[in-house]
Design an enzyme around this catalytic site. Structure first.
Site, PDB file in Angstrom:
ATOM      1  N   LYS A 177       0.770  -1.309  -0.158  1.00  0.00           N
ATOM      2  CA  LYS A 177      -0.021  -0.116  -0.072  1.00  0.00           C
ATOM      3  C   LYS A 177       0.805   1.206   0.129  1.00  0.00           C
ATOM      4  CE  LYS A 177      -3.015   3.496   1.084  1.00  0.00           C
ATOM      5  NZ  LYS A 177      -1.785   4.337   0.727  1.00  0.00           N
ATOM      6  N   GLY A 230       6.299   5.694   7.904  1.00  0.00           N
ATOM      7  CA  GLY A 230       6.020   6.976   8.017  1.00  0.00           C
ATOM      8  C   GLY A 230       5.803   7.908   9.272  1.00  0.00           C
ATOM      9  N   SER A 231       4.895   8.655   9.495  1.00  0.00           N
ATOM     10  CA  SER A 231       4.826   9.296  10.535  1.00  0.00           C
ATOM     11  C   SER A 231       4.413   8.889  11.915  1.00  0.00           C
ATOM     12  CB  SER A 231       3.707  10.802  10.591  1.00  0.00           C
ATOM     13  OG  SER A 231       2.101  10.072  10.535  1.00  0.00           O
ATOM     14  N   GLY A 235       1.956   5.870  12.742  1.00  0.00           N
ATOM     15  CA  GLY A 235       2.841   4.620  13.548  1.00  0.00           C
ATOM     16  C   GLY A 235       1.952   4.468  14.622  1.00  0.00           C
ATOM     17  N   GLU A 252       8.553   2.103  11.616  1.00  0.00           N
ATOM     18  CA  GLU A 252       9.884   3.085  11.254  1.00  0.00           C
ATOM     19  C   GLU A 252       9.337   4.446  11.254  1.00  0.00           C
ATOM     20  OE1 GLU A 252      13.137   3.602  11.602  1.00  0.00           O
ATOM     21  OE2 GLU A 252      12.986   1.352  11.289  1.00  0.00           O
ATOM     22  N   CYS A 286      13.951  10.450   6.583  1.00  0.00           N
ATOM     23  CA  CYS A 286      13.764  10.204   8.163  1.00  0.00           C
ATOM     24  C   CYS A 286      15.132  10.510   8.754  1.00  0.00           C
ATOM     25  CB  CYS A 286      13.482   8.881   8.442  1.00  0.00           C
ATOM     26  SG  CYS A 286      12.310   7.916   7.495  1.00  0.00           S
ATOM     27  N   GLU A 387      10.075  16.742  14.515  1.00  0.00           N
ATOM     28  CA  GLU A 387      10.426  16.433  13.132  1.00  0.00           C
ATOM     29  C   GLU A 387       9.960  17.469  12.293  1.00  0.00           C
ATOM     30  OE1 GLU A 387       9.487  12.637  11.235  1.00  0.00           O
ATOM     31  OE2 GLU A 387      11.511  12.446  10.778  1.00  0.00           O
TER      32      GLU A 387
HETATM   33  C1  UN1 Z   1      14.352   7.454   4.835  1.00  0.00           C
HETATM   34  O1  UN1 Z   1      14.896   8.609   5.131  1.00  0.00           O
HETATM   35  O2  UN1 Z   1      13.264   7.226   4.968  1.00  0.00           O
HETATM   36  O3  UN1 Z   1      20.241   6.455   4.698  1.00  0.00           O
HETATM   37  C2  UN1 Z   1      15.271   6.415   4.115  1.00  0.00           C
HETATM   38  C3  UN1 Z   1      19.518   7.328   3.729  1.00  0.00           C
HETATM   39  C4  UN1 Z   1      19.007   6.476   2.903  1.00  0.00           C
HETATM   40  C5  UN1 Z   1      17.693   5.861   3.466  1.00  0.00           C
HETATM   41  C6  UN1 Z   1      16.539   6.962   3.999  1.00  0.00           C
HETATM   42  N1  UN1 Z   1      19.945   5.254   2.396  1.00  0.00           N
HETATM   43  O4  UN1 Z   1      19.358   8.490   3.654  1.00  0.00           O
END
Ligand code: UN1
Length: 498
Positions: A177, A230-231, A235, A252, A286, A387
């Site tokens: 999804k 995601g957020s 989550g 995550e 992230c 964030e």
């Molecule tokens: C993400 O930010 O959701 O290390 C993943 C990194 C990438 C993966 C980021 N290889 O910034």
């Protein structure tokens, strides 16, 4: 402008519209009026069909030998390589990141394919002595079943790959999804899986809204595992729902990643790292650097160098060759970043550069935010704690290494982290004392490689690690097997005593 792509769900090997034909559109964040794709607004019955398809395919897929399952994934890697450029262009158009980064996004999927394919011939368990004579003991990994993979828009290829590939090699079937902002990238990716020859139902694609299609999957009694990136807010819902329905769940979520720069650091290198970490992907990772923790002895010099470098960054559409910073994904996110600037000003931070929505020339046609550096930030300000997910970095001054580490750790999150120093003792102390799932020494907070575990501590996740061999722990369960060849009843804990 090109004609919009028409995306469909992929269920049991068929490309389908939503049952009631309702659809949604995705756009080009660099050009507000351009529609990139239309895609199904899936209903409950579409979601149910996707789950039924994955359930049916699971019966035979789990019995395909793991090395043979891995060969499919190897082929996905090869086909991905064939479409790398086409897919990168699509990522740039639909998600916005510069082409070089979009190619990296696809390459991460390819790397993941080859790495994961190797796991098909490993997936090691253990053999161990039994406490009883003539008895054999071992552990084997078992697939879990139907996995719902809920993925974000910022890495529209890499993240679905690093969830789907290990899930499939382990013998699970999946329903992807994807985020509503990048349905065309997901569709092309699933076309690639199909071209690699995966049997029908092994991978399914369910488009639609998170609160509709996504929610049905999370609540569905026939889904065994949810893997979500995601957020933190979504989550929390996913985690609570999976807790109530006893599903396996891998979360995550956010980060508030910091780069520390000590007084002995190579400043050129540290500035380069900070620019890439904070403004790469317009800060929409992230792992993005959103705090720079600077030793007071170098702060002034470092800040001057950082400002000079950052002022030169060229904003533009990702698919234009000289672009360094692409757009923000959509209007809502742009407004969110903008709101954080209001908060920063109210809290007393000083805006050194940027701070506004970018509207010069062509930029006004898209969702662009100026690369922004905030000075005089104190550790407890909201802009140092929450964030932002945009090209905004907060500068925090410290007087010692100990203070730097304490401030770095003083957030609810713990995904990525970095320290620039030439002092080996400090580097090792930082490796030990930083509370994060990833620590870089003399490198920026972004740049994770697929064969190492990816994930974070504290509120960033729920204790799982994606990628690397640890992905197997997400997508399998252990079974302990005892084989008694003594021909008699042997009672553990009882018959091995006089
Ligand atoms: C993400 O930010 O959701 O290390 C993943 C990194 C990438 C993966 C980021 N290889 O910034």
């Amino acid at each position: 402008m090109t004609t919009p792509l028409i995306c469909r769900n992929f269920i049991d090997g068929q490309w389908l519209n939503a049952t009631d034909n309702a659809s949604l559109v995705s756009g080009n964040p660099a050009s507000k009026n351009e529609v990139v794709a239309t895609f199904p607004r899936s209903t409950i019955s579409d979601a149910n069909a996707a789950v039924a398809s994955a359930r049916k395919a699971y019966r035979s897929w789990r019995l395909v030998p793991a090395p043979a399952r891995a060969e499919y994934i190897q082929r996905v890697g090869e086909v991905l390589g064939k479409y790398k450029e086409e897919l990168a262009l699509l990522i740039s158009r639909e998600m916005g990141k510069p082409l070089t980064e979009a190619r990296g996004d696809v390459q991460e999927g390819i790397d993941c394919a080859y790495y994961t394919a190797g796991e098909g011939r490993r997936m090691f368990g253990q053999t161990t002595p039994s406490e009883m004579p003539n008895k054999f003991a071992m552990t084997v990994r078992m697939p879990i079943g139907v996995c719902a993979l809920i993925t974000p828009w910022n890495f529209p290829v890499a993240i679905p790959c690093w969830k789907a590939m290990p899930a499939l090699v382990c013998g699970n079937t999946v329903i992807l999804k994807p985020a509503e902002d990048t349905p065309a990238c997901a569709t092309k990716l699933v076309e690639i899986f199909a071209e690699a020859g995966l049997p029908p139902g092994v991978i399914n694609l369910l488009h639609g809204l998170g609160e509709e299609a996504g929610k049905v999957l999370v609540e569905h009694s026939d889904v065994d595992l949810v893997s979500f990136t995601g957020s933190s807010e979504t989550g929390a819902f996913v985690g609570a729902t999976c807790g109530r329905t006893h599903k396996r769940v891998c979360l995550e979520m956010g980060g508030k990643n910091a780069q520390v720069v000590m007084e002995d650091a190579d400043l050129e290198l540290a500035v380069e790292g900070a620019v890439w970490g904070a403004f790469g992907t317009a800060g929409q990772r992230c792992t993005a650097t959103s705090r720079l923790i600077l030793h007071r002895d170098i702060k002034q010099k470092f800040t001057k160098m950082l400002v000079e470098r950052s002022q030169k960054l060229r904003l533009g559409a990702g698919y234009e060759s000289d672009t360094e910073i692409g757009p923000i994904i959509n209007e809502r996110q742009l407004q969110r970043v903008s709101k954080y600037l209001d908060i920063a000003r109210e809290e007393g931070a000083e805006v050194l550069i940027g701070g506004e929505i970018a509207t010069e020339g062509e930029l006004k046609n898209g969702y662009f935010f100026q690369p922004t550096i905030l000075d005089n930030v104190t550790p407890q300000m909201r802009v140092a704690q929450e964030e932002i997910f945009g090209p905004v970095v907060a500068l925090i001054e410290v007087s010692s290494f100990e203070e730097a580490i304490a401030i770095l750790n003083d957030t609810n999150y713990g995904l990525s982290s970095s320290i620039y120093t030439r002092d080996i003792n400090r580097a090792f102390t930082a490796m030990r004392d930083i509370e994060a799932g990833i620590t870089y020494i003399n490198g920026p907070t972004i740049g994770a490689e697929v064969h190492l575990p990816f994930g974070g501590v504290k509120q960033t996740g729920n204790g799982h690690r994606e990628a690397g061999s640890t992905a197997l722990d997400v997508f399998t369960e252990w079974k302990s097997v005892y084989v008694d060849f003594s021909g008699s009843l042997q009672r553990a804990q009882i018959d091995n005593r006089e």
